[in-house]
Design a protein around this motif. Structure first.
Motif, PDB file in Angstrom:
ATOM      1  N   UNK A 102       0.814  -1.214   0.000  1.00 22.56           N
ATOM      2  CA  UNK A 102       0.000   0.000   0.000  1.00 22.56           C
ATOM      3  C   UNK A 102       0.847   1.264   0.000  1.00 22.56           C
ATOM      4  N   UNK A 103       1.712   1.413   0.987  1.00 20.50           N
ATOM      5  CA  UNK A 103       2.505   2.635   1.088  1.00 20.50           C
ATOM      6  C   UNK A 103       3.463   2.780  -0.084  1.00 20.50           C
ATOM      7  N   UNK A 104       3.979   1.657  -0.576  1.00 16.96           N
ATOM      8  CA  UNK A 104       4.905   1.713  -1.721  1.00 16.96           C
ATOM      9  C   UNK A 104       4.209   2.204  -2.978  1.00 16.96           C
ATOM     10  N   UNK A 105       2.898   1.983  -3.044  1.00 18.41           N
ATOM     11  CA  UNK A 105       2.131   2.407  -4.221  1.00 18.41           C
ATOM     12  C   UNK A 105       1.344   3.686  -3.970  1.00 18.41           C
ATOM     13  N   UNK A 106       1.679   4.389  -2.900  1.00 16.43           N
ATOM     14  CA  UNK A 106       1.097   5.701  -2.654  1.00 16.43           C
ATOM     15  C   UNK A 106      -0.207   5.727  -1.906  1.00 16.43           C
ATOM     16  N   UNK A 107      -0.646   4.586  -1.357  1.00 11.80           N
ATOM     17  CA  UNK A 107      -1.875   4.560  -0.567  1.00 11.80           C
ATOM     18  C   UNK A 107      -1.527   4.732   0.907  1.00 11.80           C
ATOM     19  N   UNK A 108      -2.004   5.792   1.503  1.00  2.20           N
ATOM     20  CA  UNK A 108      -1.681   6.085   2.902  1.00  2.20           C
ATOM     21  C   UNK A 108      -2.735   5.468   3.804  1.00  2.20           C
ATOM     22  N   UNK A 109      -2.316   4.554   4.664  1.00  2.00           N
ATOM     23  CA  UNK A 109      -3.206   3.947   5.639  1.00  2.00           C
ATOM     24  C   UNK A 109      -2.924   4.579   6.995  1.00  2.00           C
ATOM     25  N   UNK A 110      -3.886   5.335   7.515  1.00  8.08           N
ATOM     26  CA  UNK A 110      -3.671   6.040   8.778  1.00  8.08           C
ATOM     27  C   UNK A 110      -3.536   5.033   9.916  1.00  8.08           C
ATOM     28  N   UNK A 111      -3.041   5.514  11.047  1.00  4.31           N
ATOM     29  CA  UNK A 111      -2.743   4.620  12.171  1.00  4.31           C
ATOM     30  C   UNK A 111      -3.973   3.850  12.641  1.00  4.31           C
ATOM     31  N   UNK A 112      -5.138   4.528  12.699  1.00  3.82           N
ATOM     32  CA  UNK A 112      -6.354   3.848  13.157  1.00  3.82           C
ATOM     33  C   UNK A 112      -6.710   2.681  12.249  1.00  3.82           C
ATOM     34  N   UNK A 113      -6.544   2.884  10.951  1.00  3.05           N
ATOM     35  CA  UNK A 113      -6.839   1.824   9.985  1.00  3.05           C
ATOM     36  C   UNK A 113      -5.833   0.684  10.131  1.00  3.05           C
ATOM     37  N   UNK A 114      -4.560   1.009  10.240  1.00  2.00           N
ATOM     38  CA  UNK A 114      -3.531  -0.021  10.380  1.00  2.00           C
ATOM     39  C   UNK A 114      -3.742  -0.847  11.651  1.00  2.00           C
ATOM     40  N   UNK A 115      -4.197  -0.187  12.713  1.00  2.00           N
ATOM     41  CA  UNK A 115      -4.403  -0.907  13.972  1.00  2.00           C
ATOM     42  C   UNK A 115      -5.533  -1.926  13.830  1.00  2.00           C
ATOM     43  N   UNK A 116      -6.611  -1.539  13.137  1.00  2.00           N
ATOM     44  CA  UNK A 116      -7.732  -2.464  12.917  1.00  2.00           C
ATOM     45  C   UNK A 116      -7.286  -3.605  12.006  1.00  2.00           C
ATOM     46  N   UNK A 117      -6.527  -3.296  10.969  1.00  2.00           N
ATOM     47  CA  UNK A 117      -6.051  -4.330  10.045  1.00  2.00           C
ATOM     48  C   UNK A 117      -5.147  -5.324  10.762  1.00  2.00           C
ATOM     49  N   UNK A 118      -4.344  -4.826  11.690  1.00  2.00           N
ATOM     50  CA  UNK A 118      -3.385  -5.692  12.382  1.00  2.00           C
ATOM     51  C   UNK A 118      -4.069  -6.805  13.176  1.00  2.00           C
ATOM     52  N   UNK A 119      -5.341  -6.630  13.520  1.00  2.00           N
ATOM     53  CA  UNK A 119      -6.068  -7.657  14.265  1.00  2.00           C
ATOM     54  C   UNK A 119      -6.556  -8.783  13.364  1.00  2.00           C
ATOM     55  N   UNK A 120      -6.482  -8.571  12.058  1.00  2.00           N
ATOM     56  CA  UNK A 120      -6.980  -9.564  11.122  1.00  2.00           C
ATOM     57  C   UNK A 120      -8.473  -9.442  10.902  1.00  2.00           C
ATOM     58  N   UNK A 121      -8.982 -10.235   9.973  1.00  2.00           N
ATOM     59  CA  UNK A 121     -10.416 -10.228   9.682  1.00  2.00           C
ATOM     60  C   UNK A 121     -11.159 -10.899  10.834  1.00  2.00           C
ATOM     61  N   UNK A 122     -12.071 -10.166  11.440  1.00  2.00           N
ATOM     62  CA  UNK A 122     -12.866 -10.712  12.541  1.00  2.00           C
ATOM     63  C   UNK A 122     -14.191 -11.214  11.972  1.00  2.00           C
ATOM     64  N   UNK A 123     -14.336 -12.524  11.895  1.00  3.39           N
ATOM     65  CA  UNK A 123     -15.562 -13.099  11.367  1.00  3.39           C
ATOM     66  C   UNK A 123     -16.654 -13.076  12.435  1.00  3.39           C
ATOM     67  N   UNK A 124     -17.878 -12.835  12.003  1.00  3.80           N
ATOM     68  CA  UNK A 124     -19.005 -12.780  12.931  1.00  3.80           C
ATOM     69  C   UNK A 124     -19.320 -14.192  13.414  1.00  3.80           C
ATOM     70  N   UNK A 125     -19.445 -14.379  14.724  1.00  3.54           N
ATOM     71  CA  UNK A 125     -19.769 -15.722  15.244  1.00  3.54           C
ATOM     72  C   UNK A 125     -21.108 -16.214  14.724  1.00  3.54           C
ATOM     73  N   UNK A 126     -21.251 -17.522  14.720  1.00  5.80           N
ATOM     74  CA  UNK A 126     -22.513 -18.112  14.289  1.00  5.80           C
ATOM     75  C   UNK A 126     -23.628 -17.696  15.245  1.00  5.80           C
ATOM     76  N   UNK A 127     -24.744 -17.327  14.657  1.00  3.09           N
ATOM     77  CA  UNK A 127     -25.872 -16.836  15.440  1.00  3.09           C
ATOM     78  C   UNK A 127     -26.617 -17.971  16.126  1.00  3.09           C
ATOM     79  N   UNK A 128     -27.021 -17.726  17.357  1.00  3.53           N
ATOM     80  CA  UNK A 128     -27.925 -18.631  18.055  1.00  3.53           C
ATOM     81  C   UNK A 128     -29.292 -17.967  18.117  1.00  3.53           C
ATOM     82  N   UNK A 129     -30.300 -18.629  17.599  1.00  4.66           N
ATOM     83  CA  UNK A 129     -31.621 -18.036  17.586  1.00  4.66           C
ATOM     84  C   UNK A 129     -31.989 -17.511  16.210  1.00  4.66           C
TER      85      UNK A 129
END
Length: 319
Positions: A102-129
């Motif tokens: 991203x940064x090498x190609x000119x896309x700036x990811x702000x700190x808040x975005x990078x912090x969320x990305x660093x946690x990985x994709x959070x999948x929604x748990x299977x619903x009960x009900x």
């Protein structure tokens, strides 16, 4: 030519960038070695919520680059548009590789975005009900607090007029309409909240009204909502929505889709499917004061609750 989209926002445009030839070659070799990392761009096998939902790779045009040469060689081929990051890599992660570009190609990811990305994709748990307003709900089960009562709802805490007191709401639980394959990726949360499917992808509050939101704050987006005709109090035969904000980054909306005795809410995280559940897998409905509404559900980074808004329309045009 390959474009990469970091799928993280619901209302605002996602960060995008174009890969260099060397980056194309690296991505192809990584995916050729582990093709199971690839998911459909509009994946339905996993439920994605608010926040980081992986990266979408799309072939924007044919050229003589390494990706097209590899694809024409038919060693291992991939769709013209796909998603990575949802499935865990066994070895080298394609999502990790792309984020580094991203940064090498000119896309700036702000700190808040990078912090969320660093946690990985959070999948929604299977619903009960129940998962949607068409499901059969056992009232006794709700009354016994077996579902939808983890966080008790407290009437009277809203900053505006209480939504359940409006006697003439317009209700339409129509997630399926927005989730049709030709439209699901082309309409965002504001489109769903407004019950309008214009296929413009990034509908912005206030743009139709001539005063587009200028800041991603409650005040900035509310100013745009008012330009589009939304009001603080009940409107006859109107829509009821909620605005929440990821401070300075993004906005998100919910729409009231049914009336009592079970009051259901729906929402659409960006270009992913509309649904009636939150990021913790809770069904967003209430019965006799128990259950969930947008003020007490799991909303990820969207911490600022900006209030309830109403419009005297069954469809509030956004384009």
């Amino acid at each position: 030519m390959l474009e990469v989209e970091l799928d993280i926002f619901s209302g605002m445009p996602n960060p995008t960038w174009v890969l260099s030839n060397a980056q194309e070659a690296s991505l192809y070799e990584l995916l050729r070695a582990e093709p199971d990392q690839v998911s459909p761009a509009a994946t339905t096998s996993k439920q994605l919520g608010l926040g980081y939902r992986g990266l979408i790779v799309r072939r924007t045009k044919t050229d003589e680059g390494p990706w097209d040469k590899a694809m024409s060689g038919k060693r291992v081929t991939f769709p013209d548009e796909f998603r990575v990051g949802v499935k865990t890599a066994k070895k080298d992660s394609a999502a990790g590789l792309l984020i580094k570009t991203a940064s090498r190609q000119g896309a700036r990811l702000v700190d808040d975005v990078q912090e969320v990305v660093s946690r990985g994709v959070a999948l929604v748990p299977r619903l009960r009900g129940p998962a949607d307003p068409t499901a059969t709900i056992d009232r006794k089960q709700v009354e016994k607090a077996e579902i939808a009562v983890d966080v008790p709802y407290k009437p009277g805490t809203e900053p505006h007029e209480t939504w359940w007191a409006c006697g003439s709401n317009y209700f339409n639980p129509n997630a399926d309409f927005f989730n049709e394959p030709a439209h699901v990726t082309r309409n965002n949360c504001y489109c769903f909240a407004s019950n309008h499917r214009p296929d413009i992808r990034y509908a912005l509050p206030g743009r139709r009204g001539g005063r587009p939101a200028t800041s991603i704050t409650c005040g900035g987006v509310i100013d745009g909502l008012r330009a589009d005709g939304w009001r603080d109090g009940c409107q006859p035969n109107g829509l009821t929505i909620v605005l929440v904000i990821w401070p300075n980054q993004d906005y998100h909306f919910y729409r009231l889709v049914t009336g009592g005795p079970f009051w259901w809410w729906g929402h659409k995280p960006g270009g992913t499917p509309a649904k009636y559940t939150d990021d913790c897998g809770h069904a967003i409905f209430q019965y006799q004061g128990r259950g969930y509404a947008p003020n007490n559900i799991c909303r990820g980074s969207y911490s600022d609750f900006c209030g309830y808004f109403y419009q005297n329309n069954s469809t509030a045009f956004v384009a």
